[in-house]
Write a protein that holds these residues in place. Sequence first.
Motif, PDB file in Angstrom:
ATOM      1  N   GLY A  17       0.706  -1.092  -0.146  1.00 49.06           N
ATOM      2  CA  GLY A  17       0.065   0.067   0.270  1.00 49.06           C
ATOM      3  C   GLY A  17       0.671   1.027  -0.024  1.00 49.06           C
ATOM      4  O   GLY A  17      -0.063   2.620   0.769  1.00 49.06           O
ATOM      5  N   THR A  19       1.460   3.782  -1.814  1.00 48.88           N
ATOM      6  CA  THR A  19       1.168   4.427  -2.688  1.00 48.88           C
ATOM      7  C   THR A  19       0.631   5.382  -2.255  1.00 48.88           C
ATOM      8  O   THR A  19      -0.404   6.212  -3.100  1.00 48.88           O
ATOM      9  CB  THR A  19       1.598   4.169  -3.958  1.00 48.88           C
ATOM     10  OG1 THR A  19       0.546   3.787  -4.922  1.00 48.88           O
ATOM     11  CG2 THR A  19       2.978   4.098  -4.383  1.00 48.88           C
ATOM     12  N   LEU A  42      -1.264  -1.995  -6.274  1.00 54.30           N
ATOM     13  CA  LEU A  42      -1.339  -2.165  -7.011  1.00 54.30           C
ATOM     14  C   LEU A  42      -1.275  -1.255  -7.660  1.00 54.30           C
ATOM     15  O   LEU A  42      -0.862  -0.154  -7.796  1.00 54.30           O
ATOM     16  CB  LEU A  42      -3.123  -2.149  -6.617  1.00 54.30           C
ATOM     17  CG  LEU A  42      -4.099  -2.574  -5.568  1.00 54.30           C
ATOM     18  CD1 LEU A  42      -5.960  -2.789  -5.522  1.00 54.30           C
ATOM     19  CD2 LEU A  42      -4.019  -4.559  -5.965  1.00 54.30           C
ATOM     20  N   ASN A  47      -0.100   4.932  -9.797  1.00 55.18           N
ATOM     21  CA  ASN A  47       0.872   4.723  -8.346  1.00 55.18           C
ATOM     22  C   ASN A  47       2.212   4.270  -8.833  1.00 55.18           C
ATOM     23  O   ASN A  47       2.693   4.675  -7.695  1.00 55.18           O
ATOM     24  CB  ASN A  47      -0.116   3.462  -8.181  1.00 55.18           C
ATOM     25  CG  ASN A  47      -1.212   3.024  -7.330  1.00 55.18           C
ATOM     26  OD1 ASN A  47      -1.864   3.882  -6.803  1.00 55.18           O
ATOM     27  ND2 ASN A  47      -2.098   1.707  -6.729  1.00 55.18           N
ATOM     28  N   ASP A  62      -0.596  -7.539  -5.763  1.00 54.64           N
ATOM     29  CA  ASP A  62      -1.924  -7.759  -5.117  1.00 54.64           C
ATOM     30  C   ASP A  62      -1.428  -8.814  -3.645  1.00 54.64           C
ATOM     31  O   ASP A  62      -1.558  -9.703  -3.579  1.00 54.64           O
ATOM     32  CB  ASP A  62      -3.402  -8.668  -5.529  1.00 54.64           C
ATOM     33  CG  ASP A  62      -4.408  -8.380  -5.230  1.00 54.64           C
ATOM     34  OD1 ASP A  62      -4.671  -7.976  -4.016  1.00 54.64           O
ATOM     35  OD2 ASP A  62      -5.770  -8.250  -5.863  1.00 54.64           O
ATOM     36  N   THR A  64      -3.369  -9.853  -1.415  1.00 59.62           N
ATOM     37  CA  THR A  64      -3.973 -11.207  -1.683  1.00 59.62           C
ATOM     38  C   THR A  64      -3.623 -12.345  -2.094  1.00 59.62           C
ATOM     39  O   THR A  64      -4.093 -13.178  -1.876  1.00 59.62           O
ATOM     40  CB  THR A  64      -5.974 -10.945  -2.167  1.00 59.62           C
ATOM     41  OG1 THR A  64      -5.518 -10.496  -3.130  1.00 59.62           O
ATOM     42  CG2 THR A  64      -6.082  -9.982  -1.668  1.00 59.62           C
ATOM     43  N   ALA A  90      -1.100  -2.435   3.709  1.00 55.68           N
ATOM     44  CA  ALA A  90      -1.771  -2.530   2.464  1.00 55.68           C
ATOM     45  C   ALA A  90      -3.264  -2.142   3.040  1.00 55.68           C
ATOM     46  O   ALA A  90      -3.653  -3.935   3.575  1.00 55.68           O
ATOM     47  CB  ALA A  90      -2.171  -3.609   1.023  1.00 55.68           C
ATOM     48  N   ILE A 112      -7.880  -8.637   2.610  1.00 52.91           N
ATOM     49  CA  ILE A 112      -6.685  -7.690   2.129  1.00 52.91           C
ATOM     50  C   ILE A 112      -5.649  -7.626   3.648  1.00 52.91           C
ATOM     51  O   ILE A 112      -5.159  -7.531   3.737  1.00 52.91           O
ATOM     52  CB  ILE A 112      -7.296  -6.392   1.442  1.00 52.91           C
ATOM     53  CG1 ILE A 112      -8.046  -6.705   0.123  1.00 52.91           C
ATOM     54  CG2 ILE A 112      -6.356  -5.394   1.374  1.00 52.91           C
ATOM     55  CD1 ILE A 112      -8.535  -5.347  -0.547  1.00 52.91           C
ATOM     56  N   GLY A 185      -6.117   6.204  14.796  1.00 52.34           N
ATOM     57  CA  GLY A 185      -7.337   6.812  14.792  1.00 52.34           C
ATOM     58  C   GLY A 185      -7.234   6.948  13.668  1.00 52.34           C
ATOM     59  O   GLY A 185      -6.902   7.067  12.919  1.00 52.34           O
TER      60      GLY A 185
HETATM   61  N1  LIG Z   1      -6.433   6.057   7.095  1.00 47.83           N
HETATM   62  C1  LIG Z   1      -6.964   6.095   8.372  1.00 47.83           C
HETATM   63  O1  LIG Z   1      -8.103   6.851   9.034  1.00 47.83           O
HETATM   64  C2  LIG Z   1      -6.855   4.845   9.194  1.00 47.83           C
HETATM   65  C3  LIG Z   1      -6.784   5.225  10.232  1.00 47.83           C
HETATM   66  C4  LIG Z   1      -6.465   3.278  10.938  1.00 47.83           C
HETATM   67  C5  LIG Z   1      -5.756   2.214   9.736  1.00 47.83           C
HETATM   68  N2  LIG Z   1      -5.835   2.939   8.753  1.00 47.83           N
HETATM   69  C6  LIG Z   1      -4.706   1.513   7.944  1.00 47.83           C
HETATM   70  O2  LIG Z   1      -4.333   2.426   7.349  1.00 47.83           O
HETATM   71  C7  LIG Z   1      -3.358   1.044   5.960  1.00 47.83           C
HETATM   72  C8  LIG Z   1      -3.520   2.408   5.127  1.00 47.83           C
HETATM   73  O3  LIG Z   1      -4.153   2.779   4.277  1.00 47.83           O
HETATM   74  P1  LIG Z   1      -4.040   4.838   3.910  1.00 47.83           P
HETATM   75  O4  LIG Z   1      -5.161   5.563   5.681  1.00 47.83           O
HETATM   76  O5  LIG Z   1      -3.234   4.641   3.858  1.00 47.83           O
HETATM   77  O6  LIG Z   1      -5.741   4.388   2.973  1.00 47.83           O
HETATM   78  P2  LIG Z   1      -5.158   4.617   1.417  1.00 47.83           P
HETATM   79  O7  LIG Z   1      -6.570   4.056   0.523  1.00 47.83           O
HETATM   80  O8  LIG Z   1      -4.708   5.856   0.942  1.00 47.83           O
HETATM   81  O9  LIG Z   1      -3.916   3.838   0.876  1.00 47.83           O
HETATM   82  C9  LIG Z   1      -4.172   2.149   1.067  1.00 47.83           C
HETATM   83  C10 LIG Z   1      -3.666   1.789  -0.115  1.00 47.83           C
HETATM   84  O10 LIG Z   1      -3.287   0.452  -0.130  1.00 47.83           O
HETATM   85  C11 LIG Z   1      -3.496  -0.145  -1.220  1.00 47.83           C
HETATM   86  N3  LIG Z   1      -4.473  -1.738  -1.170  1.00 47.83           N
HETATM   87  C12 LIG Z   1      -5.334  -1.588  -1.273  1.00 47.83           C
HETATM   88  N4  LIG Z   1      -6.077  -2.817  -1.895  1.00 47.83           N
HETATM   89  C13 LIG Z   1      -4.676  -3.602  -1.696  1.00 47.83           C
HETATM   90  C14 LIG Z   1      -4.044  -4.891  -2.360  1.00 47.83           C
HETATM   91  N5  LIG Z   1      -5.300  -5.653  -2.560  1.00 47.83           N
HETATM   92  N6  LIG Z   1      -2.974  -4.609  -2.748  1.00 47.83           N
HETATM   93  C15 LIG Z   1      -2.001  -3.776  -2.580  1.00 47.83           C
HETATM   94  N7  LIG Z   1      -2.287  -2.481  -1.952  1.00 47.83           N
HETATM   95  C16 LIG Z   1      -2.936  -2.350  -1.738  1.00 47.83           C
HETATM   96  C17 LIG Z   1      -4.118   0.886  -2.087  1.00 47.83           C
HETATM   97  O11 LIG Z   1      -4.025   1.067  -3.224  1.00 47.83           O
HETATM   98  C18 LIG Z   1      -3.935   2.418  -1.369  1.00 47.83           C
HETATM   99  O12 LIG Z   1      -2.432   2.324  -1.722  1.00 47.83           O
HETATM  100  C19 LIG Z   1      -4.960   0.362   5.546  1.00 47.83           C
HETATM  101  O13 LIG Z   1      -4.039  -0.687   6.388  1.00 47.83           O
HETATM  102  C20 LIG Z   1      -6.009   1.332   6.256  1.00 47.83           C
HETATM  103  O14 LIG Z   1      -6.576   0.192   6.991  1.00 47.83           O
HETATM  104  C21 LIG Z   1      -6.102   4.067   7.860  1.00 47.83           C
END
Ligand SMILES: NC(=O)c1ccc[n+]([C@@H]2O[C@H](COP(=O)([O-])OP(=O)(O)OC[C@H]3O[C@@H](n4cnc5c(N)ncnc54)[C@H](O)[C@@H]3O)[C@@H](O)[C@H]2O)c1
Length: 268
Positions: A17, A19, A42, A47, A62, A64, A90, A112, A185
């Motif tokens: 994840g 990017t 992905l 990306n 990916d 998964t 991710a 995921i 959070g």
């Molecule tokens: N932003 C929040 O509020 C928050 C809070 C707690 C935890 N998180 C966790 O932080 C992590 C990063 O999320 P973020 O906040 O940067 O959101 P984001 O949506 O900006 O980034 C998530 C990234 O994961 C990638 N991704 C999704 N499915 C994927 C797959 N099958 N294989 C590879 N990559 C995949 C996406 O392309 C994206 O780049 C996640 O695990 C999210 O659950 C986020």
Amino acid sequence: MTSPTPPGPGSVALITGGTGGFGRALTQKLRERDVTVVAADLDSERNRSVAEELGAHFVALDVTDRAANEAVVAQVEAEHGRLDAAYLNAGISAAKSDDALDLDEFMRVVDIDLFGVVYGVQAARPAIKRAGGGAIVVTASLAGLSPMPTDPGYSVAKGGAIAFVRSMAPRLTRDGITITAICPGFADTAIIDRIRHEFEAADFPVIPAAEVADAMVMAWTSGEPGAAYVIQPGVGTVPYKFKGVPSAKTATGETAVVPEALRPPSML
Ligand SMILES: NC(=O)c1ccc[n+]([C@@H]2O[C@H](COP(=O)([O-])OP(=O)(O)OC[C@H]3O[C@@H](n4cnc5c(N)ncnc54)[C@H](O)[C@@H]3O)[C@@H](O)[C@H]2O)c1
């Protein structure tokens, strides 16, 4: 075994994840320290160019796909000689939060956010061990400690990821690998776009992605095995204190001693 290489010149980090919001913020912090960063995400033009702009190498993944996790780690070792830290970051949340439980979506999120982490640990472990030890940092969530009524799949996946981190910590420590969970959070990334207006309307603070990235770097440099670091606006980053469970009693009311082979390490 040689000592782990800290984040700096000569060290290599993989970020799944990589990017997205946290991935970009973390990449920036690690590149400032001259860490070689491989952003796995992905496959898309967007990306690829995000990674390139940040000075990271891009690899399509990916999470998964179990075999693909192994292949990416092999590619990192082949191209960069080593792997010191794996950020298993991710993740997705449910696209909607109505009353019906959409099982397909539930399974997709768990696939995921939980199994992607399990496959990532399995793939990265031997490579980090070969590098002389290092860190695995799992981006879980506060939802794994305080389940969200609006997203059961996410709560299960993140709670499972935290349990997995705690359960795996002792065996990874024996390999010189510190595994930790980061539990932010609500933070300012695309994942909250669907509900961002709710925070704005309620004047509820969200965490800057850079603050989460700082915690992710800390987890590599000084994380404690099995720790879950909570990040909340106005609170900062604090290790979550897990409550114990009641001990079993013998027929005479004494505390029953768990067989040594099953005993949880004192640190957990
Ligand atoms: N932003 C929040 O509020 C928050 C809070 C707690 C935890 N998180 C966790 O932080 C992590 C990063 O999320 P973020 O906040 O940067 O959101 P984001 O949506 O900006 O980034 C998530 C990234 O994961 C990638 N991704 C999704 N499915 C994927 C797959 N099958 N294989 C590879 N990559 C995949 C996406 O392309 C994206 O780049 C996640 O695990 C999210 O659950 C986020």
